[in-house]
Design a protein around this motif. Structure first.
Motif: not given
Length: 394
Positions: A101-102, A381
């Motif tokens: 996700d990062y 996020l």
């Protein structure tokens, strides 16, 4: 006969060994004093250690700087984890993160403590400017120009700087009457290794419940994890004394279908949990690092990383002082080190206390705050990414 060194390190565990190995790259002579250090001489294949640590990006880079990371990684005893899952038993609070996700390759590594110590010890033994002493220190004297350690065999080590890396019950800290600020977490940690029914899938898991926290740290075998179960002292003692099948039932009752049923691989060990913060990290010709200077709750897995950060900054400080031809043992020259490490440690201690207090008990207001807070973080996020970056120290 006295033997002269630049730095003498009391304590040959993870942080003490790492400090000696890092210092060995420079024009310095180093002594390590630890009566139990030879336990790291051998590494038995497939013999899983009871204790393992979560290693963040900064600690991994420190190992690479020292020169042991490639060999350590090639041992196949290093397990990266790419996901974390945190949730509350019988509640709605949850938090998860995946490295992809990062844009990160992983979120860190889980490595058995004795594996790290083995490779650090082998490195230290091979360094010509590191001397290892296997008799414990029994007396210390701090003079104007040198510090002296007398060992159990009556030999004497003389050094410009003594580094106390001898753990939470540090002998050198007590010897020099450095007091502590302490807080009992009212928890004991039960630690063991378990074989889980379902593969861990490179995920570190943590379950909060009213009486404590259960954490699974994925090991290098796909169905093996280090279990860290923090709970009230009386509960921990009861869990340790249970028959294995009863213990497995109790664990399954809390973890449900997340990991499946578990079987014990190693004996269960118990460690009391206390927050400790030395009132001084430095004195004349003395520096405290690692657990000798501070201990925190293991719920975020940051204790050993704090110690490696102490070590890395101390090594950098000593190198700068040496290059400038300044005395490495003077308090005035070590104040910047103390300020930085005390600040970072206080932030982490405060965070651990807040998290533990928030998850302690089943108060309805706390439960509502937990649910709102964790779910808000989980759904934001940018904030979650900042927290992940802070934990990974990148």
């Amino acid at each position: 006969m006295n033997r002269q060194f630049d730095v003498a390190i009391v304590g040959g565990g993870l942080v003490g060994l790492a400090t000696a190995c890092a210092l060995s790259h420079y024009d310095l002579t180093i002594a390590i004093v630890d009566s139990k250090i030879e336990q790291y001489q051998h590494l038995v294949a497939d013999n899983l250690g009871v204790r393992a640590s979560a290693i963040n990006g900064a600690s991994q880079r420190y190992f690479a700087q020292i020169g042991i990371w490639d060999q350590l990684y090639a041992s196949n005893r290093v397990q990266e984890f790419i996901e974390i899952g945190v949730w509350e038993k019988n509640g709605q609070a949850h938090l998860s993160a995946h490295a992809s996700d990062y844009g990160y390759p992983n979120l860190g590594y889980i490595i058995e403590n004795h594996v790290m110590c083995h490779y650090l010890y082998q490195y230290a033994k091979a360094c010509p400017n590191i001397a290892i002493y296997t008799h414990e220190a029994v007396a210390s004297v701090f003079e104007q120009d040198n510090a002296l350690l007398t060992l159990a065999d009556n030999s004497v080590i003389q050094a410009k700087l003594i580094v106390g890396a001898d753990g939470a019950h540090s002998w050198i800290r007590k010897q020099e009457k450095i007091s502590l600020i302490e807080r009992d977490y009212l928890h004991h940690a039960l630690i063991t290794t378990v074989e889980t029914e379902y593969p861990h899938q490179l995920c570190a898991r943590q379950i909060f419940y009213p009486n404590g926290i259960v954490a699974f740290l994925p090991l290098w075998q796909s169905n093996k994890s280090c279990l860290v179960w923090s709970t009230k002292p009386e509960n921990a003692e009861m869990l340790k004394s249970m028959q294995e099948s009863v213990f497995a039932d109790e664990l399954f009752r809390l973890t449900g279908d997340k990991v499946g049923r578990c079987q014990l691989v190693n004996p269960r060990m118990i460690f009391p949990l206390r927050a400790r913060f030395a009132k001084q990290f430095i004195k004349h010709r003395l520096v405290l690092i690692g657990d000798a200077a501070h201990t925190i709750h293991p719920l975020a897995g940051q204790g050993v990383n704090l110690g490696f950060q102490d070590s890395a900054l101390l090594v950098s400080t000593i190198k700068q002082l040496q290059d400038a031809r300044q005395d490495i043992g003077l308090v005035a020259n070590l104040k910047a080190f103390q300020f930085k490490r005390r600040k970072d440690t206080l932030i982490m201690l405060t965070a651990m206390r807040t998290i533990q207090d928030m998850f302690n008990g089943d108060n309805l207001l706390k439960k509502a705050l937990r649910t709102v807070g964790m779910n808000a973080i989980d759904n934001c996020l940018p904030l979650k990414k900042q927290l992940i970056k802070y934990a990974m120290h990148i």
